[in-house]
Write a protein that holds these residues in place. Structure first.
Motif, PDB file in Angstrom:
ATOM      1  N   MET A  13       5.376 -34.006  19.481  1.00 34.85           N
ATOM      2  CA  MET A  13       4.146 -34.440  20.136  1.00 34.85           C
ATOM      3  C   MET A  13       2.913 -33.722  19.596  1.00 34.85           C
ATOM      4  SD  MET A  13       5.641 -34.706  24.040  1.00 34.85           S
ATOM      5  CE  MET A  13       4.188 -35.407  24.839  1.00 34.85           C
ATOM      6  N   ILE A  14       3.065 -32.470  19.150  1.00 32.90           N
ATOM      7  CA  ILE A  14       1.913 -31.726  18.639  1.00 32.90           C
ATOM      8  C   ILE A  14       1.798 -31.817  17.120  1.00 32.90           C
ATOM      9  CG2 ILE A  14       1.870 -30.148  20.593  1.00 32.90           C
ATOM     10  CD1 ILE A  14       3.272 -28.065  18.944  1.00 32.90           C
ATOM     11  N   GLY A  15       2.684 -32.589  16.507  1.00 34.95           N
ATOM     12  CA  GLY A  15       2.542 -32.891  15.088  1.00 34.95           C
ATOM     13  C   GLY A  15       2.935 -31.787  14.142  1.00 34.95           C
ATOM     14  N   LEU A  16       3.985 -31.022  14.479  1.00 35.59           N
ATOM     15  CA  LEU A  16       4.450 -29.951  13.605  1.00 35.59           C
ATOM     16  C   LEU A  16       5.884 -30.224  13.162  1.00 35.59           C
ATOM     17  CD1 LEU A  16       3.144 -26.702  15.358  1.00 35.59           C
ATOM     18  CD2 LEU A  16       2.293 -27.731  13.249  1.00 35.59           C
ATOM     19  N   PRO A  17       6.253 -29.800  11.958  1.00 34.96           N
ATOM     20  CA  PRO A  17       7.636 -29.967  11.500  1.00 34.96           C
ATOM     21  C   PRO A  17       8.576 -29.035  12.250  1.00 34.96           C
ATOM     22  CG  PRO A  17       6.384 -28.701   9.901  1.00 34.96           C
ATOM     23  CD  PRO A  17       5.397 -29.182  10.925  1.00 34.96           C
ATOM     24  N   SER A  18       9.856 -29.354  12.228  1.00 38.62           N
ATOM     25  CA  SER A  18      10.838 -28.579  12.984  1.00 38.62           C
ATOM     26  C   SER A  18      10.991 -27.153  12.474  1.00 38.62           C
ATOM     27  CB  SER A  18      12.198 -29.285  12.949  1.00 38.62           C
ATOM     28  OG  SER A  18      12.640 -29.435  11.602  1.00 38.62           O
ATOM     29  N   ASP A  19      10.622 -26.909  11.217  1.00 42.50           N
ATOM     30  CA  ASP A  19      10.754 -25.566  10.647  1.00 42.50           C
ATOM     31  C   ASP A  19       9.412 -24.840  10.565  1.00 42.50           C
ATOM     32  OD1 ASP A  19       9.612 -27.163   8.734  1.00 42.50           O
ATOM     33  OD2 ASP A  19      10.898 -26.498   7.080  1.00 42.50           O
ATOM     34  N   ALA A  20       8.458 -25.239  11.405  1.00 46.04           N
ATOM     35  CA  ALA A  20       7.114 -24.650  11.352  1.00 46.04           C
ATOM     36  C   ALA A  20       7.144 -23.148  11.616  1.00 46.04           C
ATOM     37  CB  ALA A  20       6.197 -25.346  12.356  1.00 46.04           C
ATOM     38  N   ILE A  21       7.951 -22.711  12.581  1.00 45.92           N
ATOM     39  CA  ILE A  21       7.996 -21.289  12.940  1.00 45.92           C
ATOM     40  C   ILE A  21       8.428 -20.457  11.737  1.00 45.92           C
ATOM     41  CG2 ILE A  21       8.979 -19.577  14.505  1.00 45.92           C
ATOM     42  CD1 ILE A  21       7.271 -21.665  15.880  1.00 45.92           C
TER      43      ILE A  21
ATOM     44  N   GLY B 258       4.935 -16.815   5.790  1.00 40.89           N
ATOM     45  CA  GLY B 258       3.671 -16.928   5.074  1.00 40.89           C
ATOM     46  C   GLY B 258       3.512 -18.213   4.290  1.00 40.89           C
ATOM     47  N   GLU B 259       4.347 -19.213   4.574  1.00 41.27           N
ATOM     48  CA  GLU B 259       4.254 -20.488   3.869  1.00 41.27           C
ATOM     49  C   GLU B 259       3.283 -21.428   4.577  1.00 41.27           C
ATOM     50  OE1 GLU B 259       8.041 -22.251   2.947  1.00 41.27           O
ATOM     51  OE2 GLU B 259       9.045 -20.298   2.955  1.00 41.27           O
ATOM     52  N   ASP B 260       2.899 -22.480   3.863  1.00 38.77           N
ATOM     53  CA  ASP B 260       1.972 -23.462   4.418  1.00 38.77           C
ATOM     54  C   ASP B 260       2.692 -24.408   5.372  1.00 38.77           C
ATOM     55  OD1 ASP B 260       0.157 -22.308   2.781  1.00 38.77           O
ATOM     56  OD2 ASP B 260       0.128 -23.913   1.286  1.00 38.77           O
ATOM     57  N   VAL B 261       1.982 -24.809   6.418  1.00 32.98           N
ATOM     58  CA  VAL B 261       2.481 -25.807   7.365  1.00 32.98           C
ATOM     59  C   VAL B 261       1.365 -26.796   7.632  1.00 32.98           C
ATOM     60  CG1 VAL B 261       3.209 -26.215   9.743  1.00 32.98           C
ATOM     61  CG2 VAL B 261       4.194 -24.320   8.467  1.00 32.98           C
ATOM     62  N   ARG B 262       1.690 -28.069   7.570  1.00 38.12           N
ATOM     63  CA  ARG B 262       0.683 -29.098   7.822  1.00 38.12           C
ATOM     64  C   ARG B 262       0.846 -29.642   9.234  1.00 38.12           C
ATOM     65  NH1 ARG B 262      -2.788 -31.658   4.726  1.00 38.12           N
ATOM     66  NH2 ARG B 262      -1.862 -30.754   2.848  1.00 38.12           N
ATOM     67  N   CYS B 263      -0.242 -29.597   9.991  1.00 35.14           N
ATOM     68  CA  CYS B 263      -0.260 -30.136  11.348  1.00 35.14           C
ATOM     69  C   CYS B 263      -0.910 -31.514  11.323  1.00 35.14           C
ATOM     70  CB  CYS B 263      -1.038 -29.204  12.282  1.00 35.14           C
ATOM     71  SG  CYS B 263      -1.285 -29.855  13.951  1.00 35.14           S
ATOM     72  N   ARG B 264      -0.318 -32.457  12.029  1.00 35.58           N
ATOM     73  CA  ARG B 264      -0.844 -33.822  12.040  1.00 35.58           C
ATOM     74  C   ARG B 264      -2.260 -33.888  12.595  1.00 35.58           C
ATOM     75  NH1 ARG B 264       3.031 -36.130  14.873  1.00 35.58           N
ATOM     76  NH2 ARG B 264       1.983 -36.376  16.873  1.00 35.58           N
ATOM     77  N   TYR B 265      -2.633 -32.907  13.420  1.00 34.44           N
ATOM     78  CA  TYR B 265      -3.937 -32.950  14.076  1.00 34.44           C
ATOM     79  C   TYR B 265      -4.989 -32.079  13.396  1.00 34.44           C
ATOM     80  CZ  TYR B 265      -1.582 -35.368  17.836  1.00 34.44           C
ATOM     81  OH  TYR B 265      -0.870 -36.281  18.568  1.00 34.44           O
ATOM     82  N   GLY B 266      -4.696 -31.565  12.221  1.00 31.29           N
ATOM     83  CA  GLY B 266      -5.695 -30.726  11.576  1.00 31.29           C
ATOM     84  C   GLY B 266      -5.352 -30.452  10.138  1.00 31.29           C
ATOM     85  N   GLU B 267      -6.006 -29.443   9.594  1.00 25.78           N
ATOM     86  CA  GLU B 267      -5.795 -29.077   8.204  1.00 25.78           C
ATOM     87  C   GLU B 267      -4.522 -28.257   8.058  1.00 25.78           C
ATOM     88  OE1 GLU B 267      -7.666 -30.204   5.776  1.00 25.78           O
ATOM     89  OE2 GLU B 267      -8.910 -31.272   7.234  1.00 25.78           O
ATOM     90  N   ARG B 268      -4.177 -27.987   6.830  1.00 25.36           N
ATOM     91  CA  ARG B 268      -2.993 -27.188   6.527  1.00 25.36           C
ATOM     92  C   ARG B 268      -3.175 -25.771   7.061  1.00 25.36           C
ATOM     93  NH1 ARG B 268      -2.033 -26.500   0.328  1.00 25.36           N
ATOM     94  NH2 ARG B 268      -3.877 -25.205   0.627  1.00 25.36           N
ATOM     95  N   GLN B 269      -2.120 -25.235   7.674  1.00 22.40           N
ATOM     96  CA  GLN B 269      -2.148 -23.874   8.191  1.00 22.40           C
ATOM     97  C   GLN B 269      -1.327 -22.980   7.269  1.00 22.40           C
ATOM     98  OE1 GLN B 269      -3.971 -23.083  10.954  1.00 22.40           O
ATOM     99  NE2 GLN B 269      -4.607 -25.222  11.014  1.00 22.40           N
ATOM    100  N   GLU B 270      -1.797 -21.759   7.096  1.00 25.54           N
ATOM    101  CA  GLU B 270      -1.054 -20.820   6.253  1.00 25.54           C
ATOM    102  C   GLU B 270      -1.291 -19.407   6.722  1.00 25.54           C
ATOM    103  OE1 GLU B 270      -2.428 -21.239   2.268  1.00 25.54           O
ATOM    104  OE2 GLU B 270      -4.529 -21.088   2.805  1.00 25.54           O
TER     105      GLU B 270
END
Length: 439
Positions: free
Chosen positions: A413-421, A427-439
């Motif tokens: 529902m919040i647009g994150l992949p299952s391995d986001a944690i 320290g890897e990049d994670v892309r959220c459906r509701y915003g820019e890439r997080q790192e």
């Protein structure tokens, strides 16, 4: 005819699928309300050993983000942390109100001739895009975050609040008392308590009628992201914020994620196939939305607590502020106003309600306690009660299978992949459906 062991073993077995739980059972529901009533009646006695305001140690080395800090409990948390030396970030929607508060606090502050170290950042929990922007802006500073306090929450009653009159509770008449409300409240079981009293006094045969009647009526509201507003503000947005800020929390290790929860989660239920309560399987009310969102927060926090490696140094816990007085009684029916006047001794003010969160943010033994729960395979995260002592969340919060379903559904529902944690911790990049890439 008797069946031989060999014949029995060759007979194909049929497994009856376990029926999915649709709601709390009667015993769980009654036990939950009994706990809420007990908490309301005896919280002041249980917390009599605490100072008010709570005495805090010097915390000049801490950076703390507090959501919803322009009123109520959040205001008290932000001010007391700042006065104890912390760098406080007020994450709020109304930035002007926050700046006005800071100006007022600075003019009243007399500590050591140094100004309070407070700043304001805009955050709207009804927008997951706003949450993502906030996290991106904070992480870009590349500084540490020691304490995240997810305090902001709503109990929204819009439209009409309808409940049977006292005589109707005894089946004498069927009249209705109707009051118009447009309220945003912090956790306040008083209103739900009135509803429950009416419910329990009805004959069991009329229970279904009352359950559909003694409720807070009004149109169901959704965020622009399409989620029921209690679920988004009380659970989804804080969950997204907590995960996206993990890089900063790792830099601030040992650090803490503190979710200001509610005793009302004891009567909450989460259907992971219908977290927005739109399928029609359950009738939506503000109470259903609020209690379900608070239970979802406990369940999600418990899984997050288990999934974060000990090496990250991040503790996750929920706290109950107790039954805290709100400024809404003047807008409510006279019967509820009377209830407020009859029980003022039992209800905490905002300063008293802030103590459990402040304790959890500053007590040096909290990380050790959280790690102890993890090593003992305790199924839920730490839960600190209004008296600043550990307590046990609701029976439903211990449902491990449902908790993992809540975890998976929340990430979706919040647009994150299952391995986001795992990625963010490494320290890897994670892309959220509701915003820019997080790192």
């Amino acid at each position: 005819m008797e069946t031989t062991p060999s014949e029995s073993s060759s007979t194909p077995s049929t497994t009856v699928p376990k029926k999915k739980k649709q709601r709390l059972g009667w015993i769980e529901w009654i036990r939950g309300w009994m706990y809420i009533i007990y908490e309301m009646l005896f919280q002041r006695i249980m917390a009599s050993h605490l100072q008010n305001p709570l005495s805090l140690p010097p915390i000049n080395n801490l950076t703390c983000i507090v959501t919803g800090s322009t009123s109520g409990i959040g205001l008290q948390i932000a001010r007391q942390l700042a006065e104890s030396g912390a760098h406080v970030v007020m994450a709020v929607r109304n930035t002007k109100a926050a700046h006005d508060l800071i100006h007022k606090w600075q003019s009243e502050w007399t500590g050591l001739g140094l100004p309070l170290n407070i700043e304001v950042m805009e955050l709207d929990l009804l927008s997951l895009e706003s949450v993502s922007r906030f996290a991106e802006a904070w992480n870009a500073r590349m500084g540490p975050l020691h304490v995240l306090i997810n305090n902001a929450g709503i109990f929204s009653i819009r439209g009409y609040w309808r409940f049977p009159s006292i005589t109707a509770c005894h089946g004498i008449e069927e009249g209705w008392m109707v009051a118009h409300c447009d309220l945003f409240m912090s956790s306040s079981p008083v209103f739900s308590f009135v509803q429950m009293v009416c419910f329990l006094q009805m004959d069991r045969s009329n229970a279904q009628t009352v359950e559909g009647s003694a409720e807070m009526k009004g149109p169901q509201k959704f965020s622009k992201d399409g989620h029921e507003e209690h679920m988004q503000v009380n659970h989804l947005a804080p969950a997204l914020l907590s995960i996206l800020l993990l890089p900063s929390l790792v830099r601030g290790s040992p650090s803490r994620i503190i979710n200001v929860n509610s005793v009302m989660h004891y009567v909450g239920f989460v259907d992971t196939e219908d977290m927005n309560v739109v399928s029609g399987k359950r009738k939506y009310t503000s109470l259903v939305g609020y209690t379900g969102s608070k239970l979802a927060q406990v369940m999600f926090s418990s899984v997050l607590h288990r999934r974060l490696p000990s090496e990250s140094g991040i503790s996750v816990l929920c706290v109950s502020p107790g039954v805290v007085q709100t400024n809404v009684a003047r807008d409510l029916p006279k019967i509820v106003q009377a209830g407020y006047h009859l029980i003022p001794y039992f209800i905490f003010n905002a300063q008293e309600g802030s103590r459990s969160a402040l304790f959890s943010a500053t007590d040096p033994q909290i990380p050790e306690y959280c790690e102890l729960l993890k090593s003992d395979d305790w199924p839920v995260c730490a839960f600190i009660s209004q008296d600043c002592r550990p307590t046990n969340p609701s029976e439903e919060a211990h449902n491990i299978d449902t908790a993992h379903e809540v975890w998976e559904k929340t990430l979706e529902m919040i647009g994150l992949p299952s391995d986001a944690i795992e990625k963010l911790i490494e320290g890897e990049d994670v892309r959220c459906r509701y915003g820019e890439r997080q790192e």
